[in-house]
Enzyme design. Structure first.
Site, PDB file in Angstrom:
ATOM      1  CB  ALA A  66      -0.858   0.070   1.275  1.00  0.00           C
ATOM      2  N   GLY A 111       0.633  -4.933   1.043  1.00  0.00           N
ATOM      3  CA  GLY A 111      -0.698  -4.798   0.383  1.00  0.00           C
ATOM      4  C   GLY A 111      -0.508  -5.419  -1.090  1.00  0.00           C
ATOM      5  CD  GLU A 114      -2.393  -6.848   3.205  1.00  0.00           C
ATOM      6  OE1 GLU A 114      -2.219  -6.013   2.693  1.00  0.00           O
ATOM      7  OE2 GLU A 114      -3.254  -7.423   4.366  1.00  0.00           O
ATOM      8  CD  GLU A 134       2.066  -5.472   5.987  1.00  0.00           C
ATOM      9  OE1 GLU A 134       2.703  -6.257   6.460  1.00  0.00           O
ATOM     10  OE2 GLU A 134       1.153  -5.389   4.984  1.00  0.00           O
TER      11      GLU A 134
HETATM   12  N1  COA Z   1       4.674   3.161  -0.952  1.00  0.00           N
HETATM   13  C1  COA Z   1       4.734   4.254  -1.477  1.00  0.00           C
HETATM   14  N2  COA Z   1       5.959   4.245  -2.252  1.00  0.00           N
HETATM   15  C2  COA Z   1       6.708   3.199  -2.286  1.00  0.00           C
HETATM   16  C3  COA Z   1       6.553   2.058  -1.781  1.00  0.00           C
HETATM   17  C4  COA Z   1       5.419   1.935  -1.011  1.00  0.00           C
HETATM   18  N3  COA Z   1       4.837   0.774  -0.427  1.00  0.00           N
HETATM   19  N4  COA Z   1       7.489   1.085  -2.042  1.00  0.00           N
HETATM   20  C5  COA Z   1       8.444   1.822  -2.947  1.00  0.00           C
HETATM   21  N5  COA Z   1       8.132   3.054  -2.959  1.00  0.00           N
HETATM   22  C6  COA Z   1       8.593   4.228  -3.771  1.00  0.00           C
HETATM   23  C7  COA Z   1       9.979   4.746  -3.152  1.00  0.00           C
HETATM   24  O1  COA Z   1       9.552   5.595  -2.098  1.00  0.00           O
HETATM   25  C8  COA Z   1      10.610   5.276  -4.376  1.00  0.00           C
HETATM   26  O2  COA Z   1       9.917   6.338  -4.667  1.00  0.00           O
HETATM   27  P1  COA Z   1      10.887   7.764  -4.934  1.00  0.00           P
HETATM   28  O3  COA Z   1      11.726   7.467  -6.235  1.00  0.00           O
HETATM   29  O4  COA Z   1       9.846   8.882  -5.239  1.00  0.00           O
HETATM   30  O5  COA Z   1      11.686   7.911  -3.756  1.00  0.00           O
HETATM   31  C9  COA Z   1      10.258   4.142  -5.302  1.00  0.00           C
HETATM   32  O6  COA Z   1       9.187   3.735  -5.007  1.00  0.00           O
HETATM   33  C10 COA Z   1      11.370   3.039  -5.658  1.00  0.00           C
HETATM   34  O7  COA Z   1      11.501   2.611  -4.518  1.00  0.00           O
HETATM   35  P2  COA Z   1      12.992   2.457  -3.761  1.00  0.00           P
HETATM   36  O8  COA Z   1      12.943   2.358  -2.193  1.00  0.00           O
HETATM   37  O9  COA Z   1      14.035   3.570  -4.028  1.00  0.00           O
HETATM   38  O10 COA Z   1      13.506   1.128  -4.437  1.00  0.00           O
HETATM   39  P3  COA Z   1      14.483   0.093  -3.892  1.00  0.00           P
HETATM   40  O11 COA Z   1      14.826  -0.881  -4.872  1.00  0.00           O
HETATM   41  O12 COA Z   1      15.640   0.717  -3.223  1.00  0.00           O
HETATM   42  O13 COA Z   1      13.785  -0.731  -2.757  1.00  0.00           O
HETATM   43  C11 COA Z   1      11.834  -1.818  -1.595  1.00  0.00           C
HETATM   44  C12 COA Z   1      12.814  -1.517  -2.956  1.00  0.00           C
HETATM   45  C13 COA Z   1      10.807  -2.636  -2.210  1.00  0.00           C
HETATM   46  C14 COA Z   1      12.886  -2.783  -0.651  1.00  0.00           C
HETATM   47  C15 COA Z   1      11.590  -0.575  -0.902  1.00  0.00           C
HETATM   48  O14 COA Z   1      11.024   0.059  -2.061  1.00  0.00           O
HETATM   49  C16 COA Z   1      10.838  -0.840   0.003  1.00  0.00           C
HETATM   50  O15 COA Z   1      10.956  -1.183   1.184  1.00  0.00           O
HETATM   51  N6  COA Z   1       9.349  -0.467   0.141  1.00  0.00           N
HETATM   52  C17 COA Z   1       8.475  -0.487   1.025  1.00  0.00           C
HETATM   53  C18 COA Z   1       7.884  -1.937   1.136  1.00  0.00           C
HETATM   54  C19 COA Z   1       6.889  -1.972   2.232  1.00  0.00           C
HETATM   55  O16 COA Z   1       7.046  -1.787   3.306  1.00  0.00           O
HETATM   56  N7  COA Z   1       5.796  -2.293   1.952  1.00  0.00           N
HETATM   57  C20 COA Z   1       4.464  -2.700   2.749  1.00  0.00           C
HETATM   58  C21 COA Z   1       3.622  -1.368   2.715  1.00  0.00           C
HETATM   59  S1  COA Z   1       2.241  -1.622   3.837  1.00  0.00           S
END
Ligand code: COA
Length: 260
Positions: A66, A111, A114, A134
């Site tokens: 999400a 999400g 999910e 989360e």
């Molecule tokens: N919500 C909003 N934005 C998200 C996102 C999320 N769940 N997951 C990734 N993004 C965005 C990042 O903020 C980034 O945006 P920006 O370029 O404007 O800064 C873009 O997507 C790319 O992500 P980034 O983190 O730079 O990629 P990465 O390869 O370094 O890392 C992940 C990949 C998946 C490990 C990391 O993005 C992450 O941990 N995301 C969140 C995962 C999470 O906690 N999900 C559960 C949410 S309930």
């Protein structure tokens, strides 16, 4: 012109839906949840669509969760609305009367996992990573993940994934029963297309019977579920496809199913 949040494309009777926010790793904000709900409504009501494939745009993510930035500003009442919106979408997919395949092409987190778990089958690239992280954000799953994961894996793995918030490789998700198949990333499109083609040429009413018996029946007590299965079984004896399938077997030819 802004890009649509969900892309839809047909290949014969297969509808492919793509979550289209690659720059945010396809994170689900409220607008994307709405776009997905509309795309699923359209796919479900279109009689020409016999199987649905859901995936994420780009090479990195199925859906990375999400939208954290959007969620951060929500009040508790808005958070409840957001979760209900997500839950309603997941339920729409889970109770769809035609098979839905999640093509997990990369991160399926929060999400995103999910969403994948609400689909009927999950095929993952060996490079994909999955998880319910989360807790690392001070939250818990809000789109049904705690319950669907529990039902897929049992309590031990569901608690481990949700308590530790770790990301696991696709192969481990396969061992835990979260995904049905893991294939080399380069093979994911072709293997998914094969799976979808098989479903799209199968008997639609029988597939619907299976989905109803297992998804809805699985939520009932055993006695009620067995009666429900009998009702679904009997109903199919009114279908042309049942005559066609059994006739084709006896005549030693390939069946041609039309969904009637
Ligand atoms: N919500 C909003 N934005 C998200 C996102 C999320 N769940 N997951 C990734 N993004 C965005 C990042 O903020 C980034 O945006 P920006 O370029 O404007 O800064 C873009 O997507 C790319 O992500 P980034 O983190 O730079 O990629 P990465 O390869 O370094 O890392 C992940 C990949 C998946 C490990 C990391 O993005 C992450 O941990 N995301 C969140 C995962 C999470 O906690 N999900 C559960 C949410 S309930």
């Amino acid at each position: 012109m802004t890009e649509p949040l969900v892309l839809a494309r047909d290949d014969g009777a297969i509808r492919s839906l793509v979550v289209n926010r690659a720059d945010k790793l396809n994170a689900l904000n409220a607008a994307t949840l709405d776009a997905l709900a509309a795309a699923f409504d359209a796919a479900i009501t279109d009689a020409d669509v016999r199987a649905i494939v859901l995936t994420g745009a780009g090479s990195k993510a199925f859906v990375a969760g999400a939208d954290i930035a959007e969620m951060r500003g929500l009040s508790p009442l808005q958070a409840r609305d957001f979760a209900q919106r997500g839950q309603a979408l997941m339920r729409k997919i889970e109770t769809a009367p035609k098979p839905v395949i999640a093509k997990v092409n990369g991160f399926a987190l929060g999400g995103g996992l999910e969403l994948a778990m609400a689909c009927h089958l999950r095929i993952a690239a060996d490079s994909a990573r999955l998880g319910q992280p989360e807790v690392n954000l001070g939250m818990i799953p809000g789109f049904g993940g705690s319950q669907r994961l529990l039902r897929l894996t049992g309590r031990a793995a569901a608690l481990e994934l949700c308590l530790l918030g770790a990301l696991i490789p696709a192969e481990r998700a396969f061992q835990l029963g979260i995904v049905n198949r893991v294939v080399a990333a380069a093979e994911l499109d072709a293997e998914t297309a094969k799976l979808a083609a098989q479903l799209a040429s199968s008997a639609p009413l029988a597939l619907r019977g299976v989905l109803d018996a297992i998804i809805q029946g699985g939520e009932m007590g055993l006695a009620e579920a067995l009666q429900f299965e009998t009702a679904q079984f009997a109903l199919l004896f009114s279908s042309d496809d049942m005559r066609e399938g059994t006739g084709a077997f006896i005549e030693k030819r390939k069946a041609h199913f039309v969904g009637k």
